[in-house]
Structure formats: structure tokens, C-alpha cells
Scaffold this motif. Structure first.
Motif, mmCIF file in Angstrom:
data_model
loop_
_atom_site.group_PDB
_atom_site.id
_atom_site.type_symbol
_atom_site.label_atom_id
_atom_site.label_comp_id
_atom_site.label_asym_id
_atom_site.label_seq_id
_atom_site.Cartn_x
_atom_site.Cartn_y
_atom_site.Cartn_z
ATOM 1 N N ARG A 120 0.822 -1.211 0.000
ATOM 2 C CA ARG A 120 0.000 0.000 0.000
ATOM 3 C C ARG A 120 0.857 1.262 0.000
ATOM 4 N N VAL A 121 1.952 1.235 0.771
ATOM 5 C CA VAL A 121 2.840 2.405 0.808
ATOM 6 C C VAL A 121 3.375 2.692 -0.592
ATOM 7 N N ASP A 167 0.853 4.062 -2.996
ATOM 8 C CA ASP A 167 0.299 5.370 -2.729
ATOM 9 C C ASP A 167 1.313 6.479 -2.896
ATOM 10 N N SER A 168 2.571 6.195 -2.640
ATOM 11 C CA SER A 168 3.567 7.254 -2.737
ATOM 12 C C SER A 168 4.970 6.668 -2.882
ATOM 13 N N THR A 170 -15.322 15.488 -12.440
ATOM 14 C CA THR A 170 -14.987 16.531 -11.475
ATOM 15 C C THR A 170 -14.393 16.006 -10.177
ATOM 16 N N ARG A 171 -14.372 14.721 -9.985
ATOM 17 C CA ARG A 171 -13.741 14.277 -8.739
ATOM 18 C C ARG A 171 -12.858 13.073 -9.010
ATOM 19 N N SER A 172 -11.892 12.892 -8.124
ATOM 20 C CA SER A 172 -11.005 11.756 -8.320
ATOM 21 C C SER A 172 -11.603 10.532 -7.647
ATOM 22 N N ALA A 232 -12.245 7.644 -5.240
ATOM 23 C CA ALA A 232 -11.904 7.412 -3.846
ATOM 24 C C ALA A 232 -11.180 6.080 -3.723
#
Lengths: 509, 308
Positions: free
Chosen positions: B174-175, B178-179, B294-296, B298
Motif C-alpha cells: 500500500r505504501v 500510494d507514494s 470533477t472528482r477523483s 476514492a
């Protein structure tokens, strides 16, 4: 590890030099940070501050120079070596993983993590650890849901949890409200006073350095230009060390605003979804008159970006009106031309340029398909584009190798100058600007602010969104605070107080 | 009793049975894709991996007589495909989606090439457990004839859901997904983690392929997969990268896939071909309904190239 608190360590660099090819980013810099002190590292962008700390933390391998930790020479070849010695860094951009909770972030960043994590035990240990910490934080919430100040505290807590006792803080307050900044830095200073922690803080804010640091070192163009006790230095002396003798453009004095000037931009009961789609922004009533700068303050993520996108036509709105000079405005090219609306979004290279197209092409985006009389042309004259942009490059002092270099090859300040040249040329009735000086050096900042002020004095209505409160206080005639998608506070500049604005930014009202 | 006696009840029953039978490859491929995407990469090549896994499983089962050895071989072949994808993608400026498409075609092509001699012979099937023994209605018995792989898939989705929060490996995936910066700051190498995640994802897709050739439909042909591997990618997005969601979504897709045959079995003679397209239409509807300009998204891993 969390269960053995180490005492603060002192760190010293001796003749640290870093060359990238022919370019010397760091030239024999020696800085001494004694154990338990709060040391500030000042300098403009590109002065070598980050290079120095990256060499100290093992991200870069310095060309020459030595490191002493607690008086002993050490070799640091990787960030892992640095952390083994108790050296840690808190980055300007958060390194927490947004979709993980605080507890998950802390546990996974540990050197040794068991294959299967016993959350009951870990939570118990964390609770014991947090008892000793000056900050109180919710650890069971996803990091993405924390406020910026809480994230910054969690970053610091993470370093302490990992047993680091020398921390580099890279512009730690750039995303915090003034109140949060005071709190975080105050708590960190208390820890240094108690001898638990040594801090090296990168900053360019004099008032922070004056208020919290014990010592200061100043870098300019890779060289150490001064160092000393903060108590012995004043604002002026530090500024001189930092920028040297280059001339700084001063702001035009503010022409007296006319209270009955025409309202150029009017926003009425505007509603639009924000980027998560869960919340919405709503602007009840906002008017910007000709010849005034209206500033919008707020912590990033409170809807300013979405508001700008609505005004720029990048985001559909659910309800409400945007009027320019009384005419409905939907940000089409034709409307922007007819009503003389210009826009400078934040991060202009990304949001207002085609990075791989040339400087000349980028500068003429607004005019390339028109002839001298504003009529549309079908054949585009590259000669006219070059002549036009050569004039603007000259006038706005854009430093570029040639007109046909890609605009992405320019420095941040020069990209901003090029965009400013494009947007401020010709008749401008309304200028919408967002964070125009983010990441630029002193002289570029002064020049860009002067240009905005000049436009205002010439009768342009300016809407300025900024996360930099100092910038808003310097330029604006009125300041609004945006919090949670709405304008929650308004003050004329004469009565503006940092304290009150900060409280509204944090949503304490 | 015979088929006509239970009448229209046959439709929901057939959909249930179909959901269990058809969903298994979806479960494995989507769980594999969920692992890969959680690590920040997309592997569109799973369609090719699925087909190659189906061929390998069938070939090995024919040669050794053991469907289990076939299953292991399919997982191994899938692992190789996954690792290959992960290895190529570690090079700078390589696009994971383009490589995925290339590997999808490569996997299918290679499977047809090696699979030619195995179209005729009959391989032993993977065993199923009759949960319908209590009923004497043959349709009920048929619907509740549950293959072991379906059960393994169900357990696996729960285990993965648990592992993403409670194990070191799960948190690391997950880390990294995510980044990358956060991962590097922790001393993790995102490329290695993604290589392994893509490898595991490939192995699971290979198992999904083995189910196709060794149980349902239960033979090796060149038309064995009808885009399950690609639809699984859509399904992972629909399931918001949650393994339990993947399982539920796979059942839904399986049920939709069983709609056509079910209607045909109760005597609907016209237009049932349209219902064969149900899973594809469902994919389209879900993609449209769950996306927004309009939204990313979730829950989307931050490093995924489609959500960046």
C-alpha cells in the motif's frame, strides 16, 4: 527505537563541497550545529540549502568534505547510515502515505516490522509513546484526512518515534497557519531546550528565525556568507547576507482606491463540487472593483483551487453566477477576449503553458490567431509571433537562451515572467492570480509583485489567491479568508491582523 | 422432477449457479490485478496470462494426468509473465499500459502456438464439491456443484483483505502504491515491490486460466477466454481496489454472464444473444456510473498511471 529515548546529538560539516558537472552547488560549506541547539539555515531558492542537507543525510555523495557527529568523523553514504546515527529529516512535501492511518504510517516506517502486525500490542506501545510527546494527535484517522498542521506534527513525531535526535526541518511552516506554525516550532524549541533534540531548520522567513532559532547560517550561491547567534543579528544584516548587493525592485506606492469604482468581477451564490465530490464550495457574494486587489487567504485544500478552476472555466458549476462588467462570464476564449480577463494560475509551467512548446509560442497563446486589429486570421505568421514575443521578452526581462527554446527549460522565475508578459500585455480589466510567487527567489518575487501592483494602479481589478499571508498583506486592499469552501471573513487591509486572519484560516470561528 | 416443472425458478437458480461457475476466473484475475494495482502499476497483460495459463494447465494435465500439476504449472507460467512485465516496467519512461497490451497479445499468441497439439486430447478436470446433495432437484444440484477453486478464491479474498491491513507485506504494497517518495524515504525500493506484486498478480491470473481449461468450460480452445482478463481490470476499479469488493463484483459479473444461457435454458428463443453481452454492457455501465470528470476516484492508489 521508541523505547529508548536518545539524547540530542551535535552535527558539524567541514568544507562540504558538491559539484554537478561543471556547476558547483555547494562550495566548502562548514556549519556547526551543537547538541541541543536550534539552528536556522537561511538562503534563497537555489542557494544550496537542500544540497547541503541532502549531503548530510546521505542522499547525495559530496565531492569533498567531512561530517562529524558528536565530534567523531562519520561516513554517511545512504539515508540508512544517517538514520542509524539518529539523523532524520522532515521534508517540505509530506512523506506520509495518505491512504494509511497515522498508526500504520508510524509502524511501517520502522526498521524492523514483524511479518504479521499485532495491532493491539502496537496500539498499546504507541499510546505509551504518545504520552511522552508534546503533540496530541489522532492516530486512527487516515493521513489524508488530517489538517496540514497535524500532518506536519505527525512527520515530526514519526522521526522521534524512529529514535532520531537530530532533525532537519525543510521549510516546516510553509503549509501551516501562523498559529499552527507558532505551536509546532514552539514545541520543537522546547524539546531542544530540554536537550532531547537538535534541530537544523531550513527557512526563508526572518521572523521565524528571529523568534525560534539560537544560531543562523546563511548560504548564497553555494557559499556560506555568514553565520552567528541570532541574538546578535538583525533583519537587515541577514537579508544582506542572503541576497548580497543585487538591486530589488520596490513596489509602486498604492494609488488611492476609489470606493465607487466599477465592480468588474461579481460572483453571486456560486456552488461547485470540490475535487473529492463529497463537499462543495459556495461563494455567496464577492465583488472586485476596478483598481483594487482583493486577496483570498486560506490553507491549501479549502476550496481556493476549485474556485479558481470555476473562474478559469476548468470546473463546471452547480449554481450561481459569475459576472464580468455585468455580463455573464463562462471563460470561453471569446468572452475572455471581449471582457479583457486574464488568468495566472499557480504552477504556471503546468497550468498555463505547453511545456515543450517554445517560449515564443507560449507567449503568444492569447494573440497568435489575431492580426494587429484583433481580427481572426487563418494563416499564422511565425514572424509576427517572434517579433511580438521578442518585444515582450525584452520588456519583462525573461531570461531565455533563445525564443525557440522550450519553455520548460526556463527557471521558475522566468516561466512566471513569461506568463506575466503574456497575461499583462494589452488591455487588462480583470486579472485573476493564484500563488504567483510560490518557489521564486527574492528578486523575482519583488518584480512580480511590483508588476501586479502596477496593473492595479492602472485600473485593473485583481483577484489574488495566495497561501502566503505576507504576500496578501503586502498587496491587497481587502482580504477574504476562505475556509471549508466558503468565504468566512472579510477585512480591509487597514484593519487586518495576522492573528484574526490566522484564526479564521484554521476555522476556529 | 424435470426442468419444466421448476419453470421460471430455473432462471435465478441458473444465474446463481452460473455466478459461482463463471465468476471464478474473474475472482482470481481481479485479486491478482488488485495486488498489482495496489502497488501502483497496471497490468493489462493479464488477459494474455489467463489464456497462456489455461493452455499450460491443460497441456500439463494431459501429459501428467494430474489437474493439480496443471494448476501449479499455470501459476508458474503466470508468475513468469508477471515478473517479465514488472521487469520491463522498471526501466524509465516505460509505460505499463502499453507493455500490458503487448503482453496480452504475446501471451495469447504464444498460447495458440504451443496449444495446437492439445486441442483434441481430453484432460482430467479439477474436482468440484457437491453442496446440493440435500436437494433432489437436478437444477439445484447442478447450481451448487462448487469447484474447489471458487472456495479457495473466496478464502483468498478475505485473507488478502486482512493482509492489506495486518501484515508487513500488505502495508508495504500500500505504501509503494500510494507514494513512491514515501516508500523511498523508508528505504524501500518501489520497483522491487512492484515487480513482486506484478509477479503474484500474474500467478493468480494463471490460476484463473487453469480453471477455464480444467473445469469450466473445461477444454482448451483458442476462444477459451472472452475478455475476462480485461474485464477484471475494470472490475478492480469498480471494487475500489478492495479484495472483498473484487469477490462481490466477480460474482455480479459471473451472474450477468450466466443470464444468456439461463434464459436460453427456459426456452427464450429470441434475443438471448443480447443477454450474452450482459457482462460487457455491465462493464460499460459501471465504468460510466463510477467515473466523474470533477472528482477523483476514492481509494485509488496514488501512483497508478490512470489516476495520476
Amino acid at each position: 527505537m521508541s523505547d529508548s529515548v536518545r539524547k540530542a546529538v551535535g552535527v558539524e560539516t567541514i568544507g562540504m563541497t558538491m559539484r554537478f558537472g561543471a556547476f558547483t552547488a555547494l562550495d566548502a560549506v562548514s556549519v556547526k550545529v551543537p547538541a541541543g541547539s536550534f539552528h536556522a539555515l537561511l538562503g534563497e531558492n537555489g542557494a544550496g540549502k537542500s544540497t547541503l542537507v541532502k549531503c548530510m543525510m546521505g542522499f547525495y555523495h559530496p565531492t569533498s568534505g567531512d561530517m562529524l557527529v558528536d565530534g567523531r568523523e562519520v561516513k554517511i553514504t545512504s539515508p540508512r547510515d544517517a538514520s542509524a546515527l539518529g539523523l532524520g529529516m522532515v521534508y517540505q512535501h509530506f512523506t506520509l502515505v495518505p491512504s494509511l492511518t497515522g498508526a500504520e504510517n508510524l509502524v511501517i516506517s520502522r526498521e524492523k516490522v514483524p511479518g504479521i502486525i499485532d495491532w493491539r500490542k502496537e496500539r498499546g506501545d504507541l499510546a505509551v509513546f504518545m504520552e511522552r510527546m508534546p503533540f496530541k494527535l489522532p492516530l486512527d484517522v487516515k493521513v489524508a484526512e488530517l489538517a496540514a498542521g497535524e500532518k506536519q506534527k505527525l512527520e515530526i513525531i514519526k522521526q522521534l518515534y524512529l529514535g532520531r535526535s537530530f532533525l532537519v526541518l525543510d521549510e516546516p511552516t510553509s503549509v501551516l497557519t501562523p498559529g499552527e506554525a507558532q505551536e509546532v516550532l514552539g514545541l520543537v524549541r522546547d524539546m531542544t531546550k530540554a536537550g532531547d533534540l537538535t534541530v537544523l531548520m531550513i527557512s526563508h522567513k526572518f521572523h521565524e528565525v528571529m523568534a525560534f532559532a539560537d544560531d543562523v547560517s546563511v548560504l548564497r550561491k553555494g557559499k556560506l556568507t555568514g553565520t552567528g547567534r541570532v541574538a546578535d543579528l538583525d533583519h537587515k544584516a541577514m537579508a544582506a547576507m542572503m541576497i548580497g548587493d543585487q538591486p530589488i525592485v520596490t513596489l509602486d506606492s498604492r494609488a488611492t482606491p476609489k470606493p465607487d469604482a466599477e465592480i468588474v468581477l461579481k460572483v453571486k451564490s456560486l456552488k461547485a463540487p470540490d475535487r473529492t465530490g463529497m463537499k462543495s464550495i459556495s461563494i455567496e457574494d464577492l465583488g472586485v472593483r476596478s483598481g483594487e486587489i482583493v486577496g483570498i487567504a486560506g490553507i491549501s485544500g479549502n476550496g481556493q483551487k476549485e474556485f479558481l478552476e470555476v473562474l478559469a472555466g476548468q470546473r463546471p458549476r452547480d449554481a450561481g453566477e459569475v459576472l464580468v462588467r455585468g455580463a455573464a462570464y463562462a471563460a470561453t476564449r471569446a468572452e475572455a477576449r471581449a471582457l479583457n480577463v486574464r488568468l495566472i494560475p499557480e504552477e504556471p509551467l503546468k497550468n498555463a503553458c505547453a511545456p515543450k512548446m517554445t517560449v515564443a509560442e507560449n507567449i503568444s497563446f492569447r494573440t497568435f490567431d489575431m492580426d494587429g486589429n484583433g481580427r481572426r486570421v487563418n494563416w499564422i505568421s511565425t514572424g509576427a509571433i517572434r517579433a511580438f514575443s521578442a518585444r515582450l521578452v525584452e520588456q519583462f526581462k525573461v531570461k531565455t537562451a533563445s525564443l525557440s527554446s522550450p519553455i520548460a527549460s526556463l527557471s521558475g522565475g522566468n516561466v512566471q515572467r513569461a506568463v506575466l508578459a503574456r497575461e499583462l500585455t494589452g488591455e487588462v480589466d480583470l486579472l485573476i492570480v493564484s500563488n504567483p510567487c510560490f518557489g521564486l527567489d527574492f528578486s523575482a518575487v519583488a518584480e512580480i509583485r511590483a508588476r501586479i501592483m502596477k496593473a492595479r494602479n492602472a485600473g485593473t481589478a485583481v483577484l489574488l489567491m495566495s497561501e502566503d499571508l505576507d504576500e496578501l498583506l503586502e498587496l491587497s486592499d481587502r482580504i477574504f479568508v476562505m475556509s471549508d469552501g466558503a468565504l468566512v471573513y472579510e477585512t480591509p487591509i487597514g484593519r487586518a491582523s495576522v492573528q484574526t486572519i490566522g484564526e479564521h484560516m484554521a476555522g476556529h470561528h | 422432477m424435470d426442468a419444466t416443472e421448476i419453470g421460471l425458478w430455473g432462471v435465478p437458480l441458473a444465474i446463481l449457479g452460473g455466478a459461482i461457475r463463471v465468476s471464478t476466473p474473474f475472482i482470481f484475475v481481479s485479486l491478482g490485478e488488485a495486488i498489482t494495482e495496489r502497488s501502483g502499476r497496471i497490468n493489462l497483460g493479464l488477459e494474455g496470462t489467463l489464456v497462456f495459463g489455461a493452455m499450460t494447465a491443460y497441456a500439463i494435465a494431459v501429459m501428467t494426468g494430474s489437474p493439480w500439476l496443471g494448476l501449479v504449472a499455470a501459476a508458474g507460467a503466470g508468475l513468469c509473465f508477471g515478473l517479465f512485465h514488472g521487469w520491463i516496467c522498471k526501466f524509465p519512461k516505460v509505460n505499463d499500459i502499453a507493455i500490458g497490451i503487448a503482453l496480452m497479445l504475446f501471451g495469447s499468441g504464444l498460447a495458440f502456438f504451443f496449444g495446437k497439439p492439445f486441442i483434441k486430447p481430453k484432460a482430467p478436470n479439477l474436482p468440484a464439491i457437491p453442496f446440493g446433495g440435500w436437494s433432489d432437484v437436478p437444477q439445484v444440484q447442478a447450481a451448487l456443484d462448487v469447484n474447489v477453486l471458487f472456495l479457495i478464491g473466496a478464502v483468498l479474498s478475505v485473507v488478502l483483505w486482512w493482509a492489506f491491513r495486518n501484515t508487513r507485506a500488505g502495508l508495504i504494497v500500500r505504501v509503494v502504491g500510494d507514494s513512491s517518495d514515501a516508500a523511498r524515504a523508508m528505504g524501500l525500493n518501489p520497483n522491487t515491490v512492484r515487480l513482486l506484486a506484478t509477479g503474484v498478480g500474474g500467478a493468480l491470473a494463471g490460476i484463473g486460466g487453469a480453471y477455464l481449461s480444467l473445469y469450466y468450460p473445461g477444454s482448451w480452445t483458442e476462444r477459451i477466454s472472452s475478455g475476462q482478463g480485461l474485464m477484471a481490470v475494470a472490475l478492480v476499479i469498480f471494487a475500489r481496489w478492495n479484495p472483498l469488493g473484487c469477490f462481490a463484483a466477480a460474482l455480479l459479473f459471473g451472474g450477468a454472464g450466466a443470464l444468456g444461457p439461463a434464459l436460453q435454458s427456459v426456452g427464450v428463443t429470441q434475443g438471448y444473444y443480447l443477454f450474452y453481452a450482459a457482462p460487457y454492457i455491465l462493464t460499460l455501465i459501471i465504468m460510466i456510473a463510477t467515473s466523474s470528470p470533477t472528482r477523483s476516484l476514492a481509494g485509488a492508489p496514488g501512483e497508478l498511471s490512470i489516476t495520476k
